[in-house]
Scaffold this active site. Structure first.
Site, short mmCIF file in Angstrom:
data_model
loop_
_atom_site.label_atom_id
_atom_site.label_comp_id
_atom_site.label_asym_id
_atom_site.label_seq_id
_atom_site.Cartn_x
_atom_site.Cartn_y
_atom_site.Cartn_z
N GLY A 1 52.81 58.62 74.22
CA GLY A 1 51.78 58.97 74.14
C GLY A 1 50.56 58.78 74.63
O GLY A 1 50.21 58.89 75.53
N HIS A 2 49.55 58.98 73.76
CA HIS A 2 48.19 58.27 74.50
C HIS A 2 47.45 57.12 74.44
O HIS A 2 46.46 56.98 73.97
CB HIS A 2 47.35 59.52 73.04
CG HIS A 2 47.44 61.33 73.30
ND1 HIS A 2 47.14 61.90 72.80
CD2 HIS A 2 48.71 61.35 74.75
CE1 HIS A 2 48.00 63.38 73.03
NE2 HIS A 2 48.55 63.46 74.02
N GLY A 3 48.39 56.17 73.51
CA GLY A 3 47.24 54.69 73.55
C GLY A 3 46.83 54.78 72.70
O GLY A 3 47.04 55.13 71.31
N ASP B 1 51.25 62.09 70.10
CA ASP B 1 49.75 61.72 70.17
C ASP B 1 49.58 60.39 70.43
O ASP B 1 50.11 59.07 70.97
CB ASP B 1 49.17 62.28 69.06
CG ASP B 1 47.51 62.13 69.36
OD1 ASP B 1 47.64 62.20 69.39
OD2 ASP B 1 47.97 63.34 68.98
#
Length: 434
Positions: free
Chosen positions: A287-289, A265
């Site tokens: 991940g999602h930054g 995430d």
């Protein structure tokens, strides 16, 4: 040596008196910023917290730290025996002692722990030395609070040091396999614990720690102030659900630096109530930054301000730097700077999404969290999708004061909806208004 300690203590006492005098004087005559017409509350709070920290340091500096080891209270560290009560007893001793205290978790051992809450306030100035491995129980029945594993609650002037080998192991697979994000047959209402939570604490330091495979969020910092996190390594598989690396909410004056985060995430998520957040020298991926939000969930009011990300490398992430808000919320996300960032193979390198929705059904609403005064400076890299820049802003609350300064992202286009955007220097791609 004793004479040197006395001289140092005397100097610190003098410095404390000078700071206290300045605090009293400035709080009377210099609390208003005439340049923008508002109270200088942040600077006053910072001076007050600095004085508090100096007082704590002076109390602790008069003698060497005492050491309280969990082994002295029966912790086995064999990875099989439940060591929870031994940790609780060691904490009570360390917390109730006077002066500086090191709470030692010895290296080369693995300590099995159920959910545990370590509470303050403490008489001592505590350093928790996690030199061994803390391993989470995989039995759901071992968690009195299903949302927390290890919690530090109300402990001021706390330091947590992982040395060269300290590890927090969440053993998250047991929870991941029961997540609706892994299987549609599973319920999305089931909770999973956050591995490591710091709650309601001032003057917090977390250094040299490894956190991996958290059941859900890996490190959560909630309702804290004056926080430094450095040299942490946070890891989990790319498909592990909701395993945010560092989650920041209702926290002010926090710096995260020299850290490596790769999860399933957000590498770092910044939620409502957070102010004066600085992120430096971050390596992120998978991940999602780096995300601000989501904000405004369930028609709530949200405020985030003073975020600076200065120096980051993102590779193979779903997003780069993102601001996400739900429709129906209110408040502001403002005074934000993303600069000196390198991205490689990132799907959405720069994105603002004011129509964010992670629920089964979201309806269109008129109100929104206002996004304003956001600077993107010296950002380079490549997009893994057909979009490099997306500003999907609210029709009723358009994004204001967005600045793109020396941005060069190859491999994708730009789409800017309901956004006030200024280009400075060379910008590629340039916005296409829709």
């Amino acid at each position: 040596m004793a004479r040197c300690c006395k001289l140092l203590t005397g100097f610190l006492l003098w410095a404390l008196l000078m700071l206290s005098w300045c605090e009293a004087s400035r709080s009377r005559v210099d609390i208003y910023d005439h340049s923008n017409g508002r109270l200088k509350s942040d600077s006053i709070i910072k001076r007050r917290d600095d004085i508090t920290h100096l007082k704590s340091f002076m109390r602790a500096s008069s003698r060497p730290p005492a050491t309280v080891s969990v082994s002295d209270f029966g912790a086995r560290g064999d990875g099989k025996t439940d060591d929870t009560q031994a940790f609780v007893n060691a904490w009570k001793k360390a917390c109730s002692s006077n002066g500086a205290v090191n709470l030692l978790v010895p290296k080369e051992k693995t300590y099995l722990l159920k959910s545990i809450r370590l509470t303050g306030p403490c008489k001592s100035i505590l350093t928790v030395q996690i030199f061994g491995t803390l391993s989470a129980s995989q039995k759901r029945s071992d968690y009195k609070d299903p949302s927390k594993w290890i919690t530090f609650d109300g402990v001021n002037s706390l330091s947590v040091d992982g040395g060269t080998s300290g590890t927090v192991e969440g053993n998250g697979e047991t929870w991941w396999q029961n997540s609706c994000k892994r299987s549609n047959a599973k319920s999305c209402s089931s909770k999973a614990p956050t591995a490591l939570t710091f709650y309601n604490s001032n003057n917090l330091r977390v250094n040299n720690l490894r956190v991996r495979n958290a059941q859900q969020i890996q490190i959560s910092i909630e309702k804290c102030s004056n926080v430094q996190v450095s040299n942490v390594v946070v890891t989990a598989p790319a498909d592990s659900p909701n395993t945010d690396g560092i989650h920041i909410t209702n926290t002010r004056n926090i710096q995260v630096s020299k850290s490596i985060i790769g999860t399933g995430d957000d590498c770092i998520s910044i939620e409502s109530g957070s102010q004066n957040v600085r992120i430096n020298d971050l390596t992120c991926g998978p991940g999602h930054g780096i995300s601000i939000g989501s904000l405004g969930d369930d028609n709530s009011k949200a405020f985030v301000s003073g975020v600076i990300v200065d120096g980051a490398r993102l590779s193979g992430t779903d997003n780069g730097v993102r601001i996400k808000t739900y429709q129906g919320g209110s408040g502001t996300a403002s005074n934000i700077v993303f600069q000196n960032i390198q991205m490689e193979n990132v799907k959405n390198p720069i994105i603002i999404d004011q129509d964010y929705c992670d629920k089964s059904k979201c309806t269109e609403q008129k109100s929104a969290v206002q996004v304003k005064n956001v600077v993107y400076r010296n950002i380079r890299g490549t997009s893994a999708s057909d979009m490099a820049i997306t500003f999907n802003c609210s029709k009723n609350y358009p994004c204001q004061g967005l600045v793109l300064d020396k941005v060069n992202i190859k491999g994708g286009e730009a789409s800017c909806s309901n956004a006030n955007v200024m280009d400075k220097g060379a910008v590629l791609p340039q916005c296409k208004s829709t």
